[in-house]
Design a protein around this motif. Structure first.
Motif, mmCIF file in Angstrom:
data_model
loop_
_atom_site.group_PDB
_atom_site.id
_atom_site.type_symbol
_atom_site.label_atom_id
_atom_site.label_comp_id
_atom_site.label_asym_id
_atom_site.label_seq_id
_atom_site.Cartn_x
_atom_site.Cartn_y
_atom_site.Cartn_z
ATOM 1 N N LYS A 357 0.811 -1.221 0.000
ATOM 2 C CA LYS A 357 0.000 0.000 0.000
ATOM 3 C C LYS A 357 0.844 1.271 0.000
ATOM 4 O O LYS A 357 0.389 2.322 -0.439
ATOM 5 N N THR A 358 2.050 1.179 0.504
ATOM 6 C CA THR A 358 2.891 2.377 0.597
ATOM 7 C C THR A 358 4.118 2.308 -0.300
ATOM 8 O O THR A 358 5.159 2.899 -0.003
ATOM 9 N N GLY A 359 4.039 1.565 -1.396
ATOM 10 C CA GLY A 359 5.126 1.562 -2.363
ATOM 11 C C GLY A 359 5.929 0.287 -2.458
ATOM 12 O O GLY A 359 6.733 0.133 -3.373
ATOM 13 N N LYS A 368 8.369 2.661 -7.148
ATOM 14 C CA LYS A 368 7.476 2.818 -5.998
ATOM 15 C C LYS A 368 6.429 3.911 -6.192
ATOM 16 O O LYS A 368 5.368 3.883 -5.566
ATOM 17 N N ASN A 372 0.695 1.086 -5.317
ATOM 18 C CA ASN A 372 -0.176 1.500 -4.209
ATOM 19 C C ASN A 372 -1.132 0.422 -3.735
ATOM 20 O O ASN A 372 -1.963 0.668 -2.864
ATOM 21 N N ASN A 373 -1.044 -0.771 -4.287
ATOM 22 C CA ASN A 373 -1.875 -1.880 -3.785
ATOM 23 C C ASN A 373 -1.204 -3.203 -4.127
ATOM 24 O O ASN A 373 -0.298 -3.271 -4.981
#
Length: 410
Positions: A357-359, A368, A372-373
């Motif tokens: 979710k954060t890269g 990156k 996001n998923n």
């Protein structure tokens, strides 16, 4: 279950049933294997952004799924099973991995075993819960105290093969704040599970060899860089490298079924010179790419490596892609240089980043900005397979790669 098994054995004896023999070096053992990918690939596909790739992968939902050499088992299937255990290897085989990895370390009596690092027994096994063996560790367990984290260091070279075989494999992890052995050992990352970590069966290298050979699959043993001073009690690095090859020669395994690996260039060059039948597909694990300066130097060195006989390079897969000016994932300078030099590429290691979710962290470093998923894993894998042209992908959960490989005929 025991009663059913006993009844089956009695029926077999009574009818004169004969157990089929292995036809020789495992050939044909996977013809009837029902490859199962489980729910995770479907979860990832559904999590993807809408587009042609998602539709293509959705169209393959009912298989058939096949064993593929593109799907390389990294330490077995350690996303859910204790790494380098029989159970982990069995899961990887069921998930369609065509190549199974054993990271190779040596014991005190100079026997080869499957461990990711020579000194990881304190995080991957229950050695600390066995006082007689824990006492032999290089650094015995010290609990966390007054802001100082807990410490321990237990190496395969601290114990004999017989002692190693008494251990239970556990999920890799530790709790640095542990004040007891039990607390220290309870450090499994949240994206993994202890559900199948009841007592993983640790493996000697010879046991791994026989197991994978019986399945008719290919091998990728990695000669782990020693964490003790070499020579170790007279055991040299060269003998260590030679012992690994000798195991396959003794078993009559054809060199084309074996992809030797090492992070040490000297090991690769040793095999190329002294065991060319095996050395010609030895895999140089390139960790130089971890810094910008190292990445540039590694890229520049590729033509020279090719001249020296290196035919396969395997960096962490982040080094094989980048973003262009339109934020599209494209081959990196490293990947382009390898292709130009005629060197094949393998990426490592899929399913090792946890949540994306954060890269995605380390393994997605150069792309990156568009990660996001969790479904973006397949977007990156697609670029690696179709644009970079990697020959295979290591994965902690081979089913994810097997699903893709079966869908695209790899």
């Amino acid at each position: 279950m025991r009663s059913l098994l006993t009844s089956t054995l009695l029926i077999s004896i009574a009818t004169g049933a004969v157990v089929p023999k292995d036809p020789g070096h495992g050939q044909g053992q996977n013809k009837k294997l029902n490859v199962q990918v489980g729910p995770r690939p479907y979860f990832l596909v559904e999590d993807m952004d809408e587009g042609p790739l998602k539709k293509k992968l959705q169209s393959c939902s009912e298989g058939p799924f096949k064993v593929s050499n593109f799907s390389i088992s990294h330490r077995g299937a350690p996303l859910q099973f204790p790494e380098h255990t029989r159970e982990s290897y069995s899961a990887a085989r069921r998930e369609g991995a065509g190549i199974i990895e054993c990271d190779v370390a040596f014991t005190k009596d100079k026997k080869l075993v499957c461990r990711h690092a020579q000194c990881d027994l304190h995080t991957t096994t229950d050695i600390l819960a066995r006082p007689n063996l824990a006492a032999k560790c290089t650094t015995p367990f010290t609990p966390a105290r007054n802001g100082t984290p807990a410490q321990a260091k237990c190496c395969t070279s601290d114990i004999t093969l017989a002692e190693f075989k008494t251990l239970c494999g556990k999920m890799d992890g530790y709790n640095a704040n542990g004040t007891t052995v039990a607390e220290y050992m309870a450090g499994t990352p949240p994206y993994r599970t202890d559900l199948y970590a009841t007592c993983g069966t640790v493996m000697a290298h010879d046991e791994y060899l026989k197991l994978v050979d019986g399945w008719g699959l290919k091998f990728t043993p990695e000669l782990k860089t020693p964490e003790v001073e070499m020579p170790f009690d007279g055991y040299t690095q060269e003998q260590y490298a030679q012992d690994l090859v000798n195991a396959y020669k003794k078993a009559g395994i054809k060199p084309e079924r074996v992809f030797l690996q090492s992070f040490l260039p000297a090991d690769i060059f040793y095999w190329i010179k002294n065991e060319p039948a095996f050395g010609q597909q030895a895999v140089y694990l390139d960790e130089r790419v971890d810094t910008p300066e190292g990445y540039a130097n590694a890229t520049a060195s590729i033509p020279d490596l090719a001249k020296k006989g290196v035919r396969i390079l395997a960096p962490a897969f982040f080094a094989l892609t980048k973003l262009d000016s339109n934020r599209n994932i494209v081959p990196s300078e490293y990947a382009i240089a390898a292709k130009k030099a005629g060197i094949k590429l393998i990426g490592w290691s899929f399913e090792r980043s946890g949540f994306l979710k954060t890269g995605g962290g380390y393994y997605y470093d150069y792309v990156k900005e568009v990660i996001n998923n969790d479904g973006d894993m397949y977007t990156v894998l697609h670029a690696l397979a179709q644009q970079v042209g990697v020959m295979g992908m290591f994965s902690d959960w081979p089913a994810t790669v097997t699903y893709y490989a079966s869908c695209f005929g790899l």
